[in-house]
Design a protein around this motif. Structure first.
Motif, mmCIF file in Angstrom:
data_model
loop_
_atom_site.group_PDB
_atom_site.id
_atom_site.type_symbol
_atom_site.label_atom_id
_atom_site.label_comp_id
_atom_site.label_asym_id
_atom_site.label_seq_id
_atom_site.Cartn_x
_atom_site.Cartn_y
_atom_site.Cartn_z
ATOM 1 N N GLY A 18 0.788 -1.221 0.000
ATOM 2 C CA GLY A 18 0.000 0.000 0.000
ATOM 3 C C GLY A 18 0.818 1.267 0.000
ATOM 4 N N ARG A 19 2.132 1.161 -0.079
ATOM 5 C CA ARG A 19 2.993 2.338 -0.054
ATOM 6 C C ARG A 19 3.217 2.862 -1.476
ATOM 7 N N PRO A 20 3.162 4.194 -1.656
ATOM 8 C CA PRO A 20 3.385 4.754 -3.000
ATOM 9 C C PRO A 20 4.758 4.420 -3.564
ATOM 10 N N GLU A 21 5.778 4.342 -2.690
ATOM 11 C CA GLU A 21 7.122 4.075 -3.194
ATOM 12 C C GLU A 21 7.282 2.649 -3.705
ATOM 13 N N ASP A 22 6.332 1.760 -3.372
ATOM 14 C CA ASP A 22 6.398 0.381 -3.852
ATOM 15 C C ASP A 22 5.635 0.185 -5.156
ATOM 16 N N ALA A 23 5.011 1.231 -5.693
ATOM 17 C CA ALA A 23 4.316 1.111 -6.969
ATOM 18 C C ALA A 23 5.314 0.873 -8.094
ATOM 19 N N ASP A 24 4.916 0.069 -9.055
ATOM 20 C CA ASP A 24 5.775 -0.246 -10.195
ATOM 21 C C ASP A 24 5.649 0.864 -11.237
ATOM 22 N N PRO A 25 6.712 1.662 -11.457
ATOM 23 C CA PRO A 25 6.598 2.772 -12.426
ATOM 24 C C PRO A 25 6.436 2.314 -13.864
ATOM 25 N N SER A 26 6.691 1.035 -14.136
ATOM 26 C CA SER A 26 6.495 0.549 -15.509
ATOM 27 C C SER A 26 5.034 0.253 -15.816
ATOM 28 N N ARG A 27 4.192 0.234 -14.801
ATOM 29 C CA ARG A 27 2.763 -0.037 -15.015
ATOM 30 C C ARG A 27 2.010 1.277 -15.185
ATOM 31 N N ARG A 28 2.313 1.965 -16.256
ATOM 32 C CA ARG A 28 1.625 3.188 -16.643
ATOM 33 C C ARG A 28 1.391 3.121 -18.142
ATOM 34 N N HIS A 29 0.149 3.428 -18.549
ATOM 35 C CA HIS A 29 -0.180 3.216 -19.967
ATOM 36 C C HIS A 29 -1.287 4.170 -20.389
ATOM 37 N N PRO A 30 -1.084 4.933 -21.490
ATOM 38 C CA PRO A 30 -2.138 5.832 -21.980
ATOM 39 C C PRO A 30 -3.036 5.139 -23.004
ATOM 40 N N VAL A 31 -4.319 5.500 -23.008
ATOM 41 C CA VAL A 31 -5.273 4.984 -23.994
ATOM 42 C C VAL A 31 -6.161 6.140 -24.443
ATOM 43 N N ARG A 32 -6.564 6.117 -25.714
ATOM 44 C CA ARG A 32 -7.524 7.102 -26.215
ATOM 45 C C ARG A 32 -8.885 6.423 -26.317
ATOM 46 N N LEU A 33 -9.879 7.018 -25.682
ATOM 47 C CA LEU A 33 -11.196 6.399 -25.589
ATOM 48 C C LEU A 33 -11.889 6.383 -26.951
ATOM 49 N N THR A 34 -12.428 5.226 -27.283
ATOM 50 C CA THR A 34 -13.244 5.079 -28.488
ATOM 51 C C THR A 34 -14.694 4.819 -28.155
ATOM 52 N N GLY A 35 -14.984 4.551 -26.889
ATOM 53 C CA GLY A 35 -16.358 4.317 -26.468
ATOM 54 C C GLY A 35 -16.548 4.716 -25.024
ATOM 55 N N VAL A 36 -17.607 5.471 -24.735
ATOM 56 C CA VAL A 36 -17.948 5.890 -23.368
ATOM 57 C C VAL A 36 -19.443 5.668 -23.198
ATOM 58 N N THR A 37 -19.820 4.760 -22.286
ATOM 59 C CA THR A 37 -21.226 4.433 -22.047
ATOM 60 C C THR A 37 -21.535 4.621 -20.574
ATOM 61 N N PHE A 38 -22.453 5.510 -20.275
ATOM 62 C CA PHE A 38 -22.870 5.755 -18.897
ATOM 63 C C PHE A 38 -23.982 4.768 -18.552
ATOM 64 N N THR A 39 -23.778 4.021 -17.483
ATOM 65 C CA THR A 39 -24.724 2.993 -17.086
ATOM 66 C C THR A 39 -24.713 2.891 -15.564
ATOM 67 N N GLU A 40 -25.290 1.838 -15.029
ATOM 68 C CA GLU A 40 -25.338 1.666 -13.586
ATOM 69 C C GLU A 40 -25.313 0.193 -13.245
ATOM 70 N N ASP A 41 -24.971 -0.071 -11.984
ATOM 71 C CA ASP A 41 -25.042 -1.407 -11.439
ATOM 72 C C ASP A 41 -26.270 -1.448 -10.541
ATOM 73 N N PRO A 42 -27.406 -1.954 -11.008
ATOM 74 C CA PRO A 42 -28.631 -1.919 -10.196
ATOM 75 C C PRO A 42 -28.548 -2.770 -8.939
ATOM 76 N N LEU A 43 -27.647 -3.764 -8.948
ATOM 77 C CA LEU A 43 -27.531 -4.610 -7.766
ATOM 78 C C LEU A 43 -26.971 -3.829 -6.583
ATOM 79 N N LEU A 44 -25.925 -3.065 -6.818
ATOM 80 C CA LEU A 44 -25.287 -2.302 -5.746
ATOM 81 C C LEU A 44 -25.679 -0.833 -5.771
#
Length: 884
Positions: free
Chosen positions: A380-406
């Protein structure tokens, strides 16, 4: 597309089972061997068990079966709740089953076929026209994957095969440099060692060595001036960069002057800071300026602070597009639908974000998000985060929805396959320990509750708001203080290296003669462009495409305008294609990075008039200097600062800047240009078309065939695409456009796929004592597969291992089989009492095993996928003998 999440718990099933308002699919059974006892056909009856009692109105219109490879359209004949099956259906076979106490929890589905060996999905829908689940059924548990062949015998584990790593990239070019100064220095020292052997000093601080180096320096320049005219006349001897560039152009070799770099910058906004706009470039103004860290200072700089930062050596970047800040987009949390210990698997192109109170309402297609691991998955420490796990993506789809169960508002997002996640991203929450020494400057101010109950301010920590932590004593947050391991960040801006200088007045235009004004500053920025103009990035392309361009698309970042606001001159690589009225120029950069401007002569390009006063707007900053590391860009510039200082919490580049290339050296040009002259740039014969088609990065091999089609000649180019990918209409159009520059006038071009020849191979294998026959067979099938293996090797029948006209040699197959541990010997002889085969699939044997090979024609490629659902793509089997 694959699974959205890979979760290690079943909390969703538990929540649905405990709910009084929702029902869902518990599991599915395919009636196979037991069907005989009931008197019905095998593998055509599906038993679907639900958590709770089903409504008696469910029928065939509510059930849809998707998937399949060979048989895709599996229809539903009827579907009833178990206790509602008509008595006459299947001769009353279900009467006994309808007496079960849980009969109302079972849905029986009858299909019209048994399907193939692939995975299918049973989907519960509201009606034929509405694909959403029926009322009262959970969104996720209204569908289930299954296979009709679950009871078919198998010798292997059901886990999916692992794919191998991608092939390694090409090695970089080696830069070779030469210097004349060193040769003069060595010559003088050698002479001195003969005339004054007692003088042996070679220390650079010695007066004699210093005099030798001064004279070598002078000799270097004297030799240049003595031979200037003669040396500049030839590529091998030219020393000025402009001369070398022009010689290389005569050899059809485009010499480049380097390229600037690009980076993704995240701008984190203060709470409530919405609507602040980061301006992109226009035809007359630069984009928003971002700077690297030099000395400590504010996040937002004004004009005076910008001057100081530049003088201290800060690298300047400018935004390439407009962006609007939303403070809730600074850190967005993933939503895992109530599950925990979830991961976004490698290759993912979809995810779900939590949208509490509709704070993500401004999320839209075209925006770039950056996924980042911000804490250690276990600590849970920020200094233990892996700096190689960073990745950009450009959105091609955005759908607003809900989880009715929760009862949660969520946003489903998707992105292009080019931006597919290159690693596994952990999405669970972890306990966050409090460590005052490592709190970042952007953390909120902390109010620590002491043991006496009096709150006290923790010094040295500043921020926009307080966070109350009870417990005291520095033992960390109370139980339940959790934070996500990974988050998605918005407010992402694409920037490139270079600072704009405006309004530089050039030298006066003479009445006659050459006009070659020189810019005062350098190095001149060379920017990769995909859309032209100041905006050099395609906002509709993927995030990966925004960081990818060709050196052929790079142009100098300079624009000239008349002082009275009239005509504008734009840069080009050459004026050979310019018309007499084209206001275009060529910027010829010298070794110091400064450029001279070359205009047309009113034949190829327009020449400026003597009455014109030209003002230059250009950018400086180029090459690898802009390839700064991650977390280097930390400030932005605003003319007055003002409200921006209260709006911007942090500026950072989570990923390093890339793409910066140094100008091509003269030595490289001298080596490469003569070879470029010998490269064919026109396609005339069939071999020419084959060769130029293979220059495309996705083509492994190509074969040209010239045919008379009745009215004109057509060149049919048959393509073997890398990875065995199909030659579809999209790829055919792309390749045809690529070949257009080489096409001979009067000839048509058509792109065709290869003729794949499926193989049918059966061999008898004797297993050594002590080895399990099933394990040896599994190893053999892996070695002879058509995929990349986990250890980096390719399977024997990988599509890239065979190409046009290449025969399949039996000896190589036997050698590969004998190399598998546990194989004692292999028998390939074909006879009446042996099941062995070595031939083309679906054809009679022509004694290929005696010849030792299966031959291929010039447009044929051997194929063996060994897919039981598609045996026409080749099949392979081993008859195992011996072993355990």
């Amino acid at each position: 597309m694959g699974e959205r999440y890979v979760c290690k718990s079943e909390r969703r099933r538990q929540l649905v089972a405990a709910s009084t308002d929702f029902n869902g699919i518990d599991y599915l059974e395919v009636l196979d061997a037991e069907a005989t006892g009931l008197g019905v056909e095998r593998q055509k009856t599906l038993w679907v068990h639900f958590f709770k009692e089903l409504p008696d109105t469910l029928n065939a219109d509510n059930v849809l079966i998707e998937g399949g490879v060979r048989l895709k359209d599996v229809g539903v004949v009827w579907a009833y709740r178990l206790d509602r099956i008509p008595v006459g259906e299947d001769g009353g076979a279900w009467v006994g089953e309808q007496a079960r106490p849980d009969a109302k929890e079972w849905l029986v589905v009858r299909t019209d076929s048994v399907g193939d060996f692939s995975t299918y999905t049973l989907v519960l829908r509201r009606s034929v026209a509405e694909t959403v689940p029926p009322d009262g059924f959970d969104v996720l548990l209204s569908r289930v994957d299954f296979t009709f062949k679950v009871e078919c015998p198998s010798e292997f584990d059901c886990a999916p095969a692992k794919a191998g790593p991608p092939p390694p990239g090409a090695d970089p070019q080696i830069d070779y440099l030469t210097r004349d100064f060193s040769s003069f220095r060595r010559l003088m020292l050698d002479r001195l060692s003969q005339v004054s052997p007692q003088w042996q000093e070679r220390n650079a601080a010695d007066l004699g060595v210093a005099l030798v180096e001064v004279m070598a320096y002078a000799a270097d320049y004297l030799s240049y001036y003595q031979d200037a005219a003669a040396t500049e006349a030839y590529l091998g001897t030219a020393r000025k960069r402009t001369s070398v560039r022009r010689h290389a152009k005569l050899l059809d070799y485009p010499m480049h002057d380097g390229c600037n770099s690009r980076a993704w910058v995240c701008v984190e906004a203060m709470e409530g800071a919405d609507g602040f706009e980061l301006k992109g470039p226009t035809e007359t103004t630069p984009g928003t300026l971002f700077l690297t860290t030099t000395n400590p200072g504010p996040r937002v700089l004004d004009a005076s602070q910008l001057t100081v930062a530049v003088s201290e050596g800060a690298e300047v970047f400018e935004s390439l597009h407009d962006a609007r800040l939303h403070w809730k987009h600074s850190e967005m949390r993933f939503y895992t639908w109530g599950e925990d210990k979830c991961c976004l698997p490698e290759g993912s192109t979809t995810a779900t974000l939590l949208n509490e109170d509709n704070v993500l309402k401004d999320l839209a297609v075209g925006q770039v998000l950056l996924f980042e691991e911000v804490r250690g998955a276990t600590t849970g420490r920020p200094e233990d985060a892996d700096p190689s796990r960073r990745h950009p993506v450009r959105l091609t789809g955005v759908t607003f929805t809900e989880d009715p169960l929760l009862g949660k508002q969520v946003v489903d997002i998707s992105w292009d396959t080019e931006d597919a996640l290159p690693f596994e991203l952990c999405l669970w929450d972890v306990e966050v320990p409090v460590d005052v020494a490592t709190l970042s400057a952007s953390a909120p101010a902390l109010l620590v509750q002491s043991t006496t109950g009096t709150p006290g301010m923790l010094s040295g920590v500043t921020g926009p708001g307080p966070l109350l932590l009870t417990g005291g004593g520095g033992e960390g947050p109370p139980p339940g203080n959790k934070a996500p391991v990974s988050v998605a960040r918005g407010n992402v801006v694409l920037v490139d290296h270079g600072r704009t200088l405006s309004g530089e007045e050039l030298a006066d235009v003479p009445e006659e003669g050459r006009y070659r004004p020189r810019l005062k500053r350098g190095p001149l920025t060379q920017a990769g462009r995909t859309t032209g103009g100041r905006k050099s990035v395609d906002l509709k392309a993927s995030a990966a495409a925004a960081m990818r361009w060709s050196m052929e698309d790079v142009l100098p970042a300079i624009w000239l305008a008349e002082k009275d606001g009239g005509r504008v001159w734009t840069p080009r690589r050459t004026l050979l294609n310019s018309g007499r009225f084209s206001r275009e120029l060529v910027a010829e950069v010298e070794e110091d990075g400064r450029a001279r401007l070359r205009f047309g002569d009113n034949v190829m390009g327009e020449r400026p008039s003597a009455v014109d006063t030209l003002l230059a707007t250009y950018r400086i900053g180029n090459g690898t200097a802009g390839n700064v590391g991650a977390e280097s860009i930390s400030r932005l510039y605003h003319a007055t600062g003002g409200d921006w200082r209260n709006a911007v919490l942090r500026v950072r580049n989570p990923l390093p800047a890339t793409g910066g290339v140094e100008p091509e050296s003269l030595a490289q040009v001298r080596i490469n240009a003569p070879q470029a002259f010998r490269v064919q740039q026109r396609a005339v014969t069939e071999a020419d078309y084959s060769e130029v088609a293979q220059r495309h990065p996705e083509v492994q091999r190509a074969v040209g065939s010239l045919r008379w089609t009745g009215s004109w000649h057509t060149m049919f180019v048959t393509v073997d695409r890398k990875g065995g990918r199909p030659v579809d209409a999209t790829f055919s159009g792309t390749l045809a456009s690529f070949l257009e520059r080489f096409r001979l006038a009067g000839y048509d071009i058509r792109i065709e796929g290869p003729v794949f020849v499926p193989l049918d191979i059966v061999m008898t294998v004797c297993v050594q004592p002590g080895f399990l026959a099933s394990n040896v067979k599994a190893a053999l099938l892996e070695v002879f597969s058509s995929r990349d293996l986990p250890d980096g090797r390719r399977g024997f029948f990988h599509p890239d291992n065979f190409t046009f006209g290449e025969p399949v040699y039996l000896s190589r197959i036997v050698a590969a089989a004998m190399a598998v541990p546990g194989v004692a010997w292999v028998d390939t002889e074909e006879s009446k009492d042996k099941p062995n085969h070595f031939k083309r699939w679906g054809q009679v044997s022509r004694d290929e095993w005696k010849e030792g090979l299966i031959t291929m024609d010039r447009l044929e490629i051997a194929r063996l996928d060994n897919d039981p659902s598609q045996p026409e793509n080749g099949k392979l089997d081993f008859q195992m003998q011996g072993g355990l």
